[in-house]
Design an enzyme around this catalytic site. Structure first.
Site, PDB file in Angstrom:
ATOM      1  N   ILE A   9      35.800  38.136  39.224  1.00 33.19           N
ATOM      2  CA  ILE A   9      36.673  37.118  40.182  1.00 33.19           C
ATOM      3  C   ILE A   9      36.900  35.996  39.301  1.00 33.19           C
ATOM      4  CG2 ILE A   9      36.599  38.143  42.283  1.00 33.19           C
ATOM      5  CD1 ILE A   9      34.313  35.146  40.985  1.00 33.19           C
ATOM      6  N   LYS A  45      34.270  34.071  37.135  1.00 33.32           N
ATOM      7  CA  LYS A  45      33.109  33.304  36.993  1.00 33.32           C
ATOM      8  C   LYS A  45      32.850  32.630  35.592  1.00 33.32           C
ATOM      9  CE  LYS A  45      29.562  35.983  37.994  1.00 33.32           C
ATOM     10  NZ  LYS A  45      30.519  37.412  38.024  1.00 33.32           N
ATOM     11  N   THR A  46      33.190  33.519  34.607  1.00 34.15           N
ATOM     12  CA  THR A  46      33.402  32.826  33.084  1.00 34.15           C
ATOM     13  C   THR A  46      34.501  32.061  32.818  1.00 34.15           C
ATOM     14  OG1 THR A  46      32.291  35.159  32.509  1.00 34.15           O
ATOM     15  CG2 THR A  46      33.191  33.704  30.734  1.00 34.15           C
ATOM     16  N   LYS A  67      23.773  32.580  30.130  1.00 41.73           N
ATOM     17  CA  LYS A  67      24.073  33.987  30.769  1.00 41.73           C
ATOM     18  C   LYS A  67      22.761  34.632  30.687  1.00 41.73           C
ATOM     19  CE  LYS A  67      27.010  37.171  32.384  1.00 41.73           C
ATOM     20  NZ  LYS A  67      27.701  36.791  33.682  1.00 41.73           N
ATOM     21  N   GLY A  86      25.772  33.510  36.791  1.00 37.83           N
ATOM     22  CA  GLY A  86      25.105  34.709  37.439  1.00 37.83           C
ATOM     23  C   GLY A  86      25.837  36.052  36.992  1.00 37.83           C
ATOM     24  N   ASN A 105      39.628  30.305  42.290  1.00 38.91           N
ATOM     25  CA  ASN A 105      40.134  30.990  41.022  1.00 38.91           C
ATOM     26  C   ASN A 105      41.422  31.907  41.338  1.00 38.91           C
ATOM     27  OD1 ASN A 105      40.535  31.299  38.274  1.00 38.91           O
ATOM     28  ND2 ASN A 105      39.251  33.256  38.429  1.00 38.91           N
TER      29      ASN A 105
END
Length: 224
Positions: free
Chosen positions: A15, A17-18, A39, A118, A177
């Site tokens: 979704i 995160k990065t 990470k 995470g 996002n």
């Protein structure tokens, strides 16, 4: 910077995160602070002459200033694109909090802000014995929740926020996002998220499939 380190989690795998974490790094740097990513555990790594490397971890490294050593940024780099517990078992690795604590301490000494990304969604375990909550609690980090804006996101966001609170941890902000350009009533969904999540919104990242992290930083609203 009000929060010198925080943990970025998501409502699910894939979704963004990065995307959010790299945008956060650039936003912090734009305020004149040094910032590095971390990470702790990454699966789906590829073999390189320097060892196993993960695409997301490399993106965090590229967005960091100063750029930390890869092994410090990503202490557990696992080959198989599986849940960490399975990927670690495949290569006979037993995940422990101690190496992660040591790596985090090194990163904290290198920069003013550390953005820790995470794995998967919040409830995705790190190992048979460890949940992400155990790591976050050990590192004493607040949490930023990335909501992948698509059908079902309100349910996923509320459940994730409730799970973080049930684990006794503090969620300090959320980021919308946009991952589904075909989603209907997106404005209404984001408005409803804002009404139901009991923490401030740190930004709304628009659907930009080829955008650079530095450009997306303008959509981040860091707390004062």
């Amino acid at each position: 910077m009000q929060f010198p380190a925080f943990y970025v989690t998501g409502t699910d795998t894939g979704i963004g995160k990065t995307v959010a974490s790299t945008a956060l790094l650039h936003a912090v740097r734009a305020r004149g602070h040094t910032a590095v990513g971390m990470k702790p555990v990454a699966s789906g790594c590829v073999a390189t002459p320097q060892g196993w490397h993960n695409e997301d971890a490399l993106a965090l490294q590229a967005a960091s200033q100063p750029q930390p050593d890869y092994a410090t940024l990503n202490p557990y780099a696992l080959p198989a694109a599986l849940a960490p517990e399975l990927a670690a078992a495949d290569v006979g690795v037993s995940l422990s909090l101690v190496p992660l604590q040591l790596a985090f301490a090194q990163l904290r000494a290198q920069a003013e802000v550390v953005v820790v990304e995470g794995v998967g969604g919040w409830a995705a375990p790190l190992s048979a014995q460890l949940d992400q909550a155990d790591l976050v609690r050990t590192l004493q980090l607040p949490v930023v929740l990335v909501v992948g804006v698509r059908l079902g996101c309100i349910n996923h966001a509320r459940l994730t926020a409730a799970a973080i609170a049930a684990d006794g941890l503090r969620c300090i902000g959320w980021i919308a996002n946009e991952i589904d350009p075909q989603m209907e009533r997106i404005e209404d969904n984001i408005r409803m998220l804002g009404q139901r999540l009991a923490m401030p919104c740190w930004g709304r990242i628009p659907w930009r499939p080829n955008a650079q992290a530095e450009g997306l930083a303008q959509h981040i609203r860091l707390p004062e």
